[in-house]
Design a protein around this motif. Structure first.
Motif, PDB file in Angstrom:
ATOM      1  N   TYR A  88      -8.113  42.104   2.336  1.00 35.40           N
ATOM      2  CA  TYR A  88      -7.455  43.446   3.483  1.00 35.40           C
ATOM      3  C   TYR A  88      -6.103  43.656   3.461  1.00 35.40           C
ATOM      4  O   TYR A  88      -5.579  42.575   3.966  1.00 35.40           O
ATOM      5  N   ASN A  89      -4.875  44.469   3.155  1.00 35.57           N
ATOM      6  CA  ASN A  89      -4.506  44.486   3.456  1.00 35.57           C
ATOM      7  C   ASN A  89      -3.762  44.567   4.286  1.00 35.57           C
ATOM      8  O   ASN A  89      -3.905  45.749   5.080  1.00 35.57           O
ATOM      9  N   LEU A  90      -2.854  44.032   5.205  1.00 34.61           N
ATOM     10  CA  LEU A  90      -2.535  44.041   6.437  1.00 34.61           C
ATOM     11  C   LEU A  90      -1.352  43.526   6.467  1.00 34.61           C
ATOM     12  O   LEU A  90      -0.614  44.097   7.931  1.00 34.61           O
ATOM     13  N   ALA A  91       0.124  44.392   5.535  1.00 36.54           N
ATOM     14  CA  ALA A  91       0.910  45.110   5.892  1.00 36.54           C
ATOM     15  C   ALA A  91       1.475  46.469   6.198  1.00 36.54           C
ATOM     16  O   ALA A  91       2.631  46.422   6.410  1.00 36.54           O
ATOM     17  N   THR A  92       0.241  46.812   6.695  1.00 35.67           N
ATOM     18  CA  THR A  92       0.536  48.857   7.747  1.00 35.67           C
ATOM     19  C   THR A  92       0.915  48.035   8.691  1.00 35.67           C
ATOM     20  O   THR A  92       0.076  47.139   9.368  1.00 35.67           O
ATOM     21  N   PRO A  93       1.568  48.907   9.742  1.00 34.36           N
ATOM     22  CA  PRO A  93       1.632  49.055  10.295  1.00 34.36           C
ATOM     23  C   PRO A  93      -0.204  49.156  11.609  1.00 34.36           C
ATOM     24  O   PRO A  93       0.414  47.920  12.333  1.00 34.36           O
ATOM     25  N   ALA A  94      -0.902  49.509  11.139  1.00 34.35           N
ATOM     26  CA  ALA A  94      -2.423  49.374  11.832  1.00 34.35           C
ATOM     27  C   ALA A  94      -2.930  47.475  11.567  1.00 34.35           C
ATOM     28  O   ALA A  94      -3.426  47.573  12.788  1.00 34.35           O
ATOM     29  N   GLY A  95      -2.225  47.200  10.292  1.00 35.93           N
ATOM     30  CA  GLY A  95      -3.340  45.887  10.032  1.00 35.93           C
ATOM     31  C   GLY A  95      -2.397  44.673  10.796  1.00 35.93           C
ATOM     32  O   GLY A  95      -3.116  43.883  11.700  1.00 35.93           O
ATOM     33  N   ARG A  96      -0.624  45.173  11.022  1.00 32.84           N
ATOM     34  CA  ARG A  96      -0.458  43.799  11.683  1.00 32.84           C
ATOM     35  C   ARG A  96      -0.644  43.867  13.362  1.00 32.84           C
ATOM     36  O   ARG A  96      -0.787  42.926  14.452  1.00 32.84           O
ATOM     37  N   TYR A  97      -0.754  45.142  13.936  1.00 35.81           N
ATOM     38  CA  TYR A  97      -1.288  45.549  15.083  1.00 35.81           C
ATOM     39  C   TYR A  97      -2.584  44.630  15.068  1.00 35.81           C
ATOM     40  O   TYR A  97      -2.628  44.039  15.867  1.00 35.81           O
ATOM     41  N   LEU A  98      -3.658  45.298  14.099  1.00 34.47           N
ATOM     42  CA  LEU A  98      -4.972  44.660  14.529  1.00 34.47           C
ATOM     43  C   LEU A  98      -4.629  43.290  14.322  1.00 34.47           C
ATOM     44  O   LEU A  98      -5.730  42.275  15.516  1.00 34.47           O
ATOM     45  N   LEU A  99      -3.889  42.783  13.856  1.00 33.02           N
ATOM     46  CA  LEU A  99      -3.735  40.844  13.660  1.00 33.02           C
ATOM     47  C   LEU A  99      -2.938  40.018  14.689  1.00 33.02           C
ATOM     48  O   LEU A  99      -3.521  39.597  15.538  1.00 33.02           O
ATOM     49  N   ALA A 100      -2.808  40.688  15.133  1.00 33.84           N
ATOM     50  CA  ALA A 100      -1.313  40.803  16.713  1.00 33.84           C
ATOM     51  C   ALA A 100      -3.311  41.111  17.668  1.00 33.84           C
ATOM     52  O   ALA A 100      -3.092  39.363  17.885  1.00 33.84           O
ATOM     53  N   LEU A 101      -3.879  41.979  17.949  1.00 28.83           N
ATOM     54  CA  LEU A 101      -3.953  41.595  18.615  1.00 28.83           C
ATOM     55  C   LEU A 101      -5.734  40.524  18.549  1.00 28.83           C
ATOM     56  O   LEU A 101      -6.301  39.984  20.059  1.00 28.83           O
ATOM     57  N   SER A 102      -5.900  41.085  17.379  1.00 28.63           N
ATOM     58  CA  SER A 102      -7.215  39.944  17.656  1.00 28.63           C
ATOM     59  C   SER A 102      -6.860  38.611  17.860  1.00 28.63           C
ATOM     60  O   SER A 102      -7.485  37.859  18.811  1.00 28.63           O
ATOM     61  N   CYS A 103      -5.216  37.873  16.850  1.00 34.14           N
ATOM     62  CA  CYS A 103      -5.066  36.768  17.732  1.00 34.14           C
ATOM     63  C   CYS A 103      -4.731  36.479  19.268  1.00 34.14           C
ATOM     64  O   CYS A 103      -5.424  35.778  20.197  1.00 34.14           O
ATOM     65  N   VAL A 104      -4.253  37.565  19.736  1.00 36.05           N
ATOM     66  CA  VAL A 104      -4.249  37.665  21.768  1.00 36.05           C
ATOM     67  C   VAL A 104      -5.886  37.921  22.442  1.00 36.05           C
ATOM     68  O   VAL A 104      -5.599  36.675  22.886  1.00 36.05           O
ATOM     69  N   VAL A 105      -6.639  38.436  21.510  1.00 36.85           N
ATOM     70  CA  VAL A 105      -7.686  38.592  22.286  1.00 36.85           C
ATOM     71  C   VAL A 105      -8.675  36.898  22.151  1.00 36.85           C
ATOM     72  O   VAL A 105      -9.277  36.610  23.409  1.00 36.85           O
ATOM     73  N   LEU A 106      -8.644  36.700  21.059  1.00 31.81           N
ATOM     74  CA  LEU A 106      -9.549  35.753  20.946  1.00 31.81           C
ATOM     75  C   LEU A 106      -9.369  34.310  21.510  1.00 31.81           C
ATOM     76  O   LEU A 106      -9.509  33.483  21.865  1.00 31.81           O
ATOM     77  N   LEU A 107      -7.454  34.064  21.775  1.00 27.42           N
ATOM     78  CA  LEU A 107      -6.765  33.385  22.302  1.00 27.42           C
ATOM     79  C   LEU A 107      -6.456  33.177  23.546  1.00 27.42           C
ATOM     80  O   LEU A 107      -6.798  32.471  24.711  1.00 27.42           O
ATOM     81  N   THR A 108      -7.005  34.569  24.645  1.00 31.91           N
ATOM     82  CA  THR A 108      -6.554  35.199  25.941  1.00 31.91           C
ATOM     83  C   THR A 108      -8.515  34.897  26.071  1.00 31.91           C
ATOM     84  O   THR A 108      -8.610  33.417  27.636  1.00 31.91           O
ATOM     85  N   TRP A 109      -9.305  34.535  25.402  1.00 34.29           N
ATOM     86  CA  TRP A 109     -10.646  34.160  25.658  1.00 34.29           C
ATOM     87  C   TRP A 109     -10.871  32.463  25.966  1.00 34.29           C
ATOM     88  O   TRP A 109     -11.434  32.499  26.479  1.00 34.29           O
ATOM     89  N   ASN A 134       4.472  49.754  15.701  1.00 32.24           N
ATOM     90  CA  ASN A 134       5.926  49.294  15.228  1.00 32.24           C
ATOM     91  C   ASN A 134       6.319  48.820  16.641  1.00 32.24           C
ATOM     92  O   ASN A 134       7.059  47.398  16.328  1.00 32.24           O
ATOM     93  N   ALA A 135       7.049  49.292  17.357  1.00 29.22           N
ATOM     94  CA  ALA A 135       7.933  48.546  17.944  1.00 29.22           C
ATOM     95  C   ALA A 135       7.466  48.594  20.193  1.00 29.22           C
ATOM     96  O   ALA A 135       8.646  48.151  20.727  1.00 29.22           O
ATOM     97  N   ILE A 136       6.331  48.893  20.183  1.00 31.11           N
ATOM     98  CA  ILE A 136       6.231  49.061  21.013  1.00 31.11           C
ATOM     99  C   ILE A 136       4.998  48.416  21.617  1.00 31.11           C
ATOM    100  O   ILE A 136       5.101  46.907  22.312  1.00 31.11           O
ATOM    101  N   LEU A 137       3.846  48.200  21.476  1.00 38.23           N
ATOM    102  CA  LEU A 137       2.887  47.616  20.993  1.00 38.23           C
ATOM    103  C   LEU A 137       2.424  46.078  19.951  1.00 38.23           C
ATOM    104  O   LEU A 137       2.056  44.882  21.167  1.00 38.23           O
ATOM    105  N   ILE A 138       2.755  46.373  19.902  1.00 38.17           N
ATOM    106  CA  ILE A 138       2.754  44.540  18.544  1.00 38.17           C
ATOM    107  C   ILE A 138       3.869  43.903  19.600  1.00 38.17           C
ATOM    108  O   ILE A 138       3.648  42.577  19.968  1.00 38.17           O
ATOM    109  N   PRO A 139       5.322  44.201  19.596  1.00 39.21           N
ATOM    110  CA  PRO A 139       5.855  42.941  20.411  1.00 39.21           C
ATOM    111  C   PRO A 139       5.511  42.442  22.511  1.00 39.21           C
ATOM    112  O   PRO A 139       5.809  41.850  22.227  1.00 39.21           O
ATOM    113  N   PHE A 140       4.792  44.285  22.459  1.00 35.96           N
ATOM    114  CA  PHE A 140       4.232  43.218  24.095  1.00 35.96           C
ATOM    115  C   PHE A 140       2.751  42.537  23.640  1.00 35.96           C
ATOM    116  O   PHE A 140       2.892  41.464  24.611  1.00 35.96           O
ATOM    117  N   LEU A 141       1.950  42.405  22.943  1.00 35.34           N
ATOM    118  CA  LEU A 141       1.230  42.155  22.144  1.00 35.34           C
ATOM    119  C   LEU A 141       2.122  40.277  22.026  1.00 35.34           C
ATOM    120  O   LEU A 141       1.317  39.609  22.587  1.00 35.34           O
TER     121      LEU A 141
END
Lengths: 354, 442
Positions: free
Chosen positions: A172-193, A49-56
């Motif tokens: 699938y509910n993405l409102a959980t911390p893990a869900g929001r993290y995976l959402l951000a991570l997927s977007c970042v990985v895809l767009l970085t590629w 919640n506080a470190i990885l999502i904002p970093f991504l």
């Protein structure tokens, strides 16, 4: 006999390169696997919640600006304005188009941001350098004003604040911390590629040609104005998605004030410190800018044990942060990524001198 | 140079090698404090946390804690930015070394918005005295958000009620002109719906004049004020725009006695830069300034004179921002007391904190006992009412200090309630929340 010599030489030249490539690919794959497997490994959701999502999200925003500033050479201080467009557009789409799935809303938000970016990229045909920077400053203030002034954009909510609608994907509910993290991570990985391939394609080569010398680029037949506007649009697309993720995946809410000029500067500093014209540099820069103050805060509290006056401690942290920025940039003006590469080179030849 | 650096690093490393210190124990109550001692609002933040810490220290050292339960706190610097506040919240939400968290004071309206759903999910009440999301007054939809003391709508209503009092009754408001000069931001626009409703009810003319951020230049606005000739001006600015407004009003010949400042335009920092022009300026004060309240005498004796105060510059003692800190700390302590009355004298968690807040009752007698009589308004919260007070006093700047000119003026909460209910219902529909039944709450 003469023909065999070049072939041996070529094979010898290529051998370390292919090995290196394979090793790097493995490393990257491992890192990705770790990133996706991370949520269950972490005991608490503080890290997510506080470190990885904002970093991504900040890395993604840095990537967006880097395409424009680092690769095409068009300095912009309006990054946060385009993030705001993405956030408000995604919110508007989710609110006003019932049944629109989240990925399409994000894509739509990004496309609307790209259109706005294209529009603000038009002056780049006529003006350059600092003067162009001023027009992006105007974009920043104009966009901020638009999203504060017209209540339609924030659905007439009090305090002009938009809040995340239900985040879900295929039920699938993405409102959980893990869900929001995976959402951000997927977007970042895809767009970085996508960005990685983009800068190695003809488009990217044309951008870099424009960056290095636009007159020369025009002489060899690159339509400079079109590619500049295109860079503005692509950069804004990335920034728009980063803005939507900042609002919905990280904070859960946003107002025009979340995307003020300070955010623009933050993103600019990310790419300057991380490394202009580098994809991985954005991640290093984002880590430095967003995580170091938090680390210093933790460290300060931990080391002082609450006995040192907190006001002084806060100021001390600012001093350390500033000194580190200066030190890094004096040591290596090309950013952290360059520093890291030099270090890797040195390690490879150790104990011999580089 | 390099040697010094290495030596420092070694020293730090050595210290890091020591076993982790622990500051709290499970039988203590942990209070996370998101502060802003650096950054653009540091000048208000520094006296603010001095007030809070002084009162918490007083409770710990003189009263032996809250019913024997010691308070333990840790600061977390936010620079008043939302993302840093979110980080602080995430860092502290699970308590400290086993000491639980009963509530989290956000100290910023944008942060209150950002944390709203997290607080709900983690069951930690979020407090934002005289700020926060107005419609979270409705506790049936927002069980974990508490815009205590006085919401933005309440601030507008108290302003209008004070004007009515000065005019000699609500019937005298008919046909009067009241201009609102506001900071053109979400904060500034927040009261518009409330004033519009009150204008309809009482028949006064409602003029809204925006000031763009940051508000260094306001000639156009005050020229408009001079043309419209309003009977009163409600000044809803903040930061640099307040002293500029007061000075510009004087330049355009608008009498400063007819300007009523809002809560966040009513500290020493707002009037001192305006100099002589501010003499006679009035402002709403849910946290009045002044060092003559009973609690100040106690703090002076036990904390300041003992050298235990967090205040670097003693001249800030009793200033508006110091008193805000005191009021916030008093609300924390009284909440814990209310919860302990039900759950026993021990540290409380977030869910118990919510129960305590919804049953918080601080009456006149209690205020006298804790020395906050006149400084803090009587409070009574419930499930349906998370605001609890809804009153402010009016203070006037005499050129050197704030002088209180009225007792507590109550906001017209019945009139404003339908606005709040409409917004909270819309929120519940948007988020798919089924409101709690407040009649079923004990």
């Amino acid at each position: 006999m003469t023909t065999s010599i070049p072939s041996i030489a070529a094979a010898y030249d290529e051998a370390p390169v292919t090995l290196l490539r394979r090793r790097r690919l493995l490393l990257l794959g491992g890192l990705l696997a770790l990133a996706f497997a991370l949520p269950p490994l972490l005991g608490s959701d503080y890290w997510l919640n506080a470190i990885l999502i904002p970093f991504l999200v900040l890395s993604l925003a840095g990537l967006g600006l880097n395409l424009l500033t680092g690769y095409t050479g068009q300095t912009s201080v309006g990054a946060a304005g385009f993030m705001a467009v993405g956030a408000f557009a995604t919110y508007g789409l989710l609110l006003r188009v019932p049944g629109l799935p989240l990925p399409l809303a994000l894509l739509g938000g990004g496309l609307i941001a790209a259109a706005v970016g294209w529009l603000f990229g038009i002056p780049s045909a006529r003006i350059k350098g600092f003067y162009l920077m001023v027009t992006t400053l105007a974009a920043q203030f104009f966009l901020e004003w638009v999203f504060a002034k017209f209540p339609w954009f924030y659905n007439h909510a009090s305090s002009g604040t938009i809040s995340a609608p239900r985040l879900e994907l295929f039920g699938y509910n993405l409102a959980t911390p893990a869900g929001r993290y995976l959402l951000a991570l997927s977007c970042v990985v895809l767009l970085t590629w996508v960005a990685h391939n983009l800068v190695r394609s003809q488009i990217g080569r044309n951008w870099m040609a424009i960056r290095d010398m636009d007159t020369a680029a025009a002489v060899i037949g690159i339509p400079v104005e079109r590619y500049k506007r295109q860079a503005f649009a692509v950069s804004s697309f990335y920034l728009g998605i980063a803005g939507a993720l900042w609002a919905f995946a990280y904070l859960g809410t946003a107002s025009a004030g979340s995307f003020d000029i300070n955010r623009s500067f933050q993103i600019l500093f990310i790419i300057i410190i991380g490394g202009m014209g580098s994809i991985a540099g954005n991640f290093l820069g984002a880590a430095f800018i967003s995580l170091l103050p938090i680390f210093l805060n933790h460290a300060g509290q931990w080391l002082s044990g609450g006995h040192v006056d907190t006001g002084q401690l806060q100021n001390l942290q600012k001093v350390i942060f500033g000194a580190l920025i200066i030190w890094f940039l004096v040591k290596e003006p090309e950013g952290l990524i360059r520093l890291l590469r030099n270090l890797a080179e040195r390690l490879r030849r150790w104990p011999l001198r580089f | 140079m390099r040697k010094t650096l290495i030596a420092t690093l070694c020293a730090l490393g050595l210290q890091a090698g020591l076993p982790a210190q622990s500051w709290a124990a499970a039988d203590q109550q942990f209070i996370p404090l998101p502060t802003y001692r650096v950054g653009p609002y540091a000048s208000s933040g520094i006296p603010w946390w001095a007030g809070t810490l002084d009162y918490l220290r007083y409770v710990n050292e003189v009263e032996g804690g809250v019913n024997g339960v010691k308070l333990v706190w840790q600061e977390c610097e936010t620079e008043w930015s939302v993302d840093r506040t979110v980080e602080c919240y995430e860092r502290h939400k699970n308590g400290l070394d086993g000491a639980p968290v009963a509530f989290f004071i956000t100290h910023s309206t944008p942060a209150s918005y950002a944390l709203m759903e997290r607080g709900h999910a983690d069951r930690i009440p979020l407090l934002d005295p005289a700020g926060g999301r107005t419609e979270s007054t409705d506790g049936s939809v927002f069980p974990y958000a508490f815009p205590l003391l006085l919401t933005y709508y309440g601030q507008a209503s108290v302003g209008i009620n004070y004007i009515a009092q000065r005019e000699g009754g609500f019937d005298k408001l008919k046909g009067k002109k009241i201009a609102t000069v506001y900071h053109d931001s979400p904060y500034g626009r927040e009261t518009q719906a409330a004033i519009e409703l009150l204008a309809k009810k009482y028949g006064f003319e409602n003029i809204q004049i925006p000031v763009a951020h940051p508000g260094n230049e306001q000639s156009a606005q005050w020229r408009q004020v001079r043309q419209e000739k309003p009977d009163w001006v409600f000044l809803r600015t903040w930061g640099v725009s307040t002293p500029v407004a007061i000075k510009t009003a004087a330049r355009f010949g608008y009498p400063v006695e007819r300007i009523i400042g809002d809560v966040w335009a009513g500290s020493e920092a707002d009037v001192l830069p305006a100099g002589a022009a501010a003499k006679g300026y009035q402002a709403l004060a849910p946290f009045p300034g002044g060092a003559d309240f009973e609690i100040h005498k106690r703090l002076k004796e036990h904390i300041l004179d003992q050298g235990k105060s967090d205040l670097k510059d003693p001249s800030f003692f009793g200033k508006v921002y110091y008193n805000i800190g005191l009021v916030n700390a008093a609300i924390m302590v009284e909440t814990l007391r209310a919860g302990q009355a039900r759950f026993g004298n021990r540290a409380l968690n977030g869910e118990e904190g919510r129960w305590a807040l919804e049953h918080l009752k601080v009456d006149e007698a209690r205020l006298k006992e804790i020395g906050f009589d006149g400084l803090l308004q009587p409070l009574e919260l419930s499930c349906a009412d998370h605001e609890g007070g809804g009153a402010a006093r009016v203070q006037q700047w005499d050129g050197e200090k704030w002088v209180l000119v009225t007792d507590w003026i109550q906001a017209d909460r019945e009139t404003l309630r339908p606005l709040i209910d409409a917004k909270s219902t819309a929120y519940a529909a948007e988020k798919g929340i089924t409101p709690r039944d407040c009649r079923a709450e004990g």
